[in-house]
Write a protein that holds these residues in place. Sequence first.
Motif, PDB file in Angstrom:
ATOM      1  N   LEU A 299       0.579  -1.276   0.437  1.00 21.41           N
ATOM      2  CA  LEU A 299       0.110  -0.064  -0.057  1.00 21.41           C
ATOM      3  C   LEU A 299       0.943   1.516  -0.108  1.00 21.41           C
ATOM      4  CD1 LEU A 299      -2.566  -1.210   2.826  1.00 21.41           C
ATOM      5  CD2 LEU A 299      -2.808  -1.348   0.657  1.00 21.41           C
ATOM      6  N   GLY A 300       0.665   2.335  -0.731  1.00 22.10           N
ATOM      7  CA  GLY A 300       1.103   3.414  -0.757  1.00 22.10           C
ATOM      8  C   GLY A 300       0.192   4.852  -0.350  1.00 22.10           C
TER       9      GLY A 300
ATOM     10  N   GLY B 118       5.653  -0.700  -6.143  1.00 28.19           N
ATOM     11  CA  GLY B 118       4.753  -1.164  -5.809  1.00 28.19           C
ATOM     12  C   GLY B 118       3.330  -1.899  -5.846  1.00 28.19           C
ATOM     13  N   ALA B 119       2.616  -0.205  -4.757  1.00 34.67           N
ATOM     14  CA  ALA B 119       2.126   0.340  -4.489  1.00 34.67           C
ATOM     15  C   ALA B 119       0.652  -0.252  -5.388  1.00 34.67           C
ATOM     16  CB  ALA B 119       1.805   1.659  -4.311  1.00 34.67           C
TER      17      ALA B 119
ATOM     18  N   ALA C 174      -0.058  -6.272   5.098  1.00 31.55           N
ATOM     19  CA  ALA C 174       0.145  -5.166   4.611  1.00 31.55           C
ATOM     20  C   ALA C 174       1.443  -4.272   4.891  1.00 31.55           C
ATOM     21  CB  ALA C 174      -0.502  -4.899   3.759  1.00 31.55           C
ATOM     22  N   ARG C 175       2.137  -4.562   3.582  1.00 35.87           N
ATOM     23  CA  ARG C 175       3.341  -3.329   3.358  1.00 35.87           C
ATOM     24  C   ARG C 175       2.601  -2.327   3.309  1.00 35.87           C
ATOM     25  NH1 ARG C 175       7.952  -2.407  -0.633  1.00 35.87           N
ATOM     26  NH2 ARG C 175       9.532  -0.718   0.773  1.00 35.87           N
ATOM     27  N   LEU C 176       3.579  -0.842   4.128  1.00 34.99           N
ATOM     28  CA  LEU C 176       2.711   0.358   3.765  1.00 34.99           C
ATOM     29  C   LEU C 176       4.452   1.223   3.371  1.00 34.99           C
ATOM     30  CD1 LEU C 176       0.379   2.369   3.811  1.00 34.99           C
ATOM     31  CD2 LEU C 176       1.343   3.339   6.444  1.00 34.99           C
ATOM     32  N   VAL C 177       4.057   2.021   2.248  1.00 33.99           N
ATOM     33  CA  VAL C 177       5.671   3.044   2.290  1.00 33.99           C
ATOM     34  C   VAL C 177       4.588   3.969   1.618  1.00 33.99           C
ATOM     35  CG1 VAL C 177       6.583   3.346  -0.040  1.00 33.99           C
ATOM     36  CG2 VAL C 177       5.627   1.481  -0.070  1.00 33.99           C
TER      37      VAL C 177
ATOM     38  N   THR D 260       3.159  10.144  -6.192  1.00 31.13           N
ATOM     39  CA  THR D 260       2.151   9.063  -5.653  1.00 31.13           C
ATOM     40  C   THR D 260       2.957   8.360  -7.490  1.00 31.13           C
ATOM     41  OG1 THR D 260       0.923  10.719  -5.550  1.00 31.13           O
ATOM     42  CG2 THR D 260      -0.334   8.021  -6.730  1.00 31.13           C
ATOM     43  N   GLU D 261       3.171   9.020  -8.514  1.00 28.95           N
ATOM     44  CA  GLU D 261       3.920   7.769  -9.326  1.00 28.95           C
ATOM     45  C   GLU D 261       5.171   7.069  -8.225  1.00 28.95           C
ATOM     46  OE1 GLU D 261       2.631   7.293 -12.399  1.00 28.95           O
ATOM     47  OE2 GLU D 261       1.878   8.793 -12.762  1.00 28.95           O
TER      48      GLU D 261
END
Length: 375
Positions: free
Chosen positions: A84-85, A136-137, A111-114, A129-130
Motif C-alpha cells: 500500500l502507498g 509496487g503500491a 500488508a506493507r505500507l510505503v 504518487t507515481e
Amino acid sequence: MRESAAERHDRLLALVRERGTARVADLAGLLGVSPVTARRDVEALATKGLLDRVHGQVSWPERPERPERLGDPGARRTGEGLVLGLLAPSATYYFAEVIRGAHEAAARAGARLVLRISDYRPEEDRARTEGLLAAGAEGVLVAPGWRGPEDRQAYGDWLAELPVPAVLLERRADPGTPLDALDRVVSDHGHGVLLALRHLLELGHGTPLLVARGDSPTALAVRAGYAEALGTLGLGAPGPVIDSVPADQDPEGFERAVRALYEAVTSGRVSAALVHNDVDAIEIVQRLADLGVKVPEDLALIAYDDEVAALADTPLTAVAPPKRQVGRHATELLVERLTEAHEAPDEEPARRHLSLLPRLRVRASCGAPSGARSI
C-alpha cells in the motif's frame, strides 16, 4: 530549495510512466539535469526494478499479478502481502497520527505500507504518487498537499485517473467532480467546532470568537464549520474571524491577531474564543498574559487539533479530530477494495465517504470544573 535525489527520481518515474518509453537524453532535458546525472538516476532505478533499460532508453516495467496472490484465497481475504502507498503532506504534527493509524492497520492486515511526503507542495503530488506505484503500491492513500481550493482545482484531476484503487485522506472534493467519486475518509471538523461552541455557551459565555489560520484544508473547514455552527445555534457572529498566523513566520501578523483578541476581551465584547491550532493557541495565551488578560479568568479558550494542548502552562481544552482512526479506517477500506478487486473483478463496488466525529477534551482553559474529560 534544492531538489533531493529522491524527489528527482519521483519526477523521472512520473515522466516514464506517462510516456511508456523515453530516451535517457530526453529525460535529462525534461528534468533539467546533466546527461550524466540522468544516466546515474536511471541506473539506480533500474537496479531496483522500477524501470526497464535497453540501449539508451527506459520503459515502464510490466507488472503481472503476483502468483502468490492469485493462488491464495486466504491472502486475498486478509490483505496479506499487499503493498500500500501513502502520500502525506507532512510526517509531523497532525499527520503523524494519521500515518501511525495507517501503519498499524496495514500491519494488522499483513500488508506493507510505503510512505512519500510532499511537504505541502501540491505540484509534486502526482510525481510522488507515481513513485509509490513504481515502488509496487497496488493501492494508495492520498492526502494531497493542497492549502486551499485553488490547489485542489489546479492539482486534483489526476487523482481520479489513477490505475489503482485510491482513498482520499482528510481531503474533500467539489461535489459532482470526478474526484468526488473516490472513496474518502475525513474528520468532520464542522461537528468539532459545534462541540466547542456549544460547550462554551453551556458555561455561560456569549458567542465565542474564532481565531483561525487560513492556510490548510483543516483551517478552512474550521472556518466553514464556525459559520455553520453559529446558524445551528441561532447565534450572530461577535465580530469578524481573527486571522491567525504562526508567530515564528510572521511576528507582526501574530501580534495583530493577539491585539485584536485582546481588544475584543477588554472591551467586553467576548469572553470566550476558539483558536486554531494548538501551537498558536499556546503562544496567544502567553502573549495575552503579558498584556494582562488571563485564561480562563478573563477569557475561556478552546484550541483546535489537540496535538500539544495538554502541555500548556494552563492545559488547554481542545477539539481532538480522530486522526489515528482516519488513517486506520482509510487503510482498512483500501485493503477491502483490493481484496474485492481480486474476488469479484466484474463487480463495481459502491464508493464510501466516511466522516469521523472529533471529541472535545475538557481541561482547565475553558473554566469548566477541574478534571480532564472527553465529550
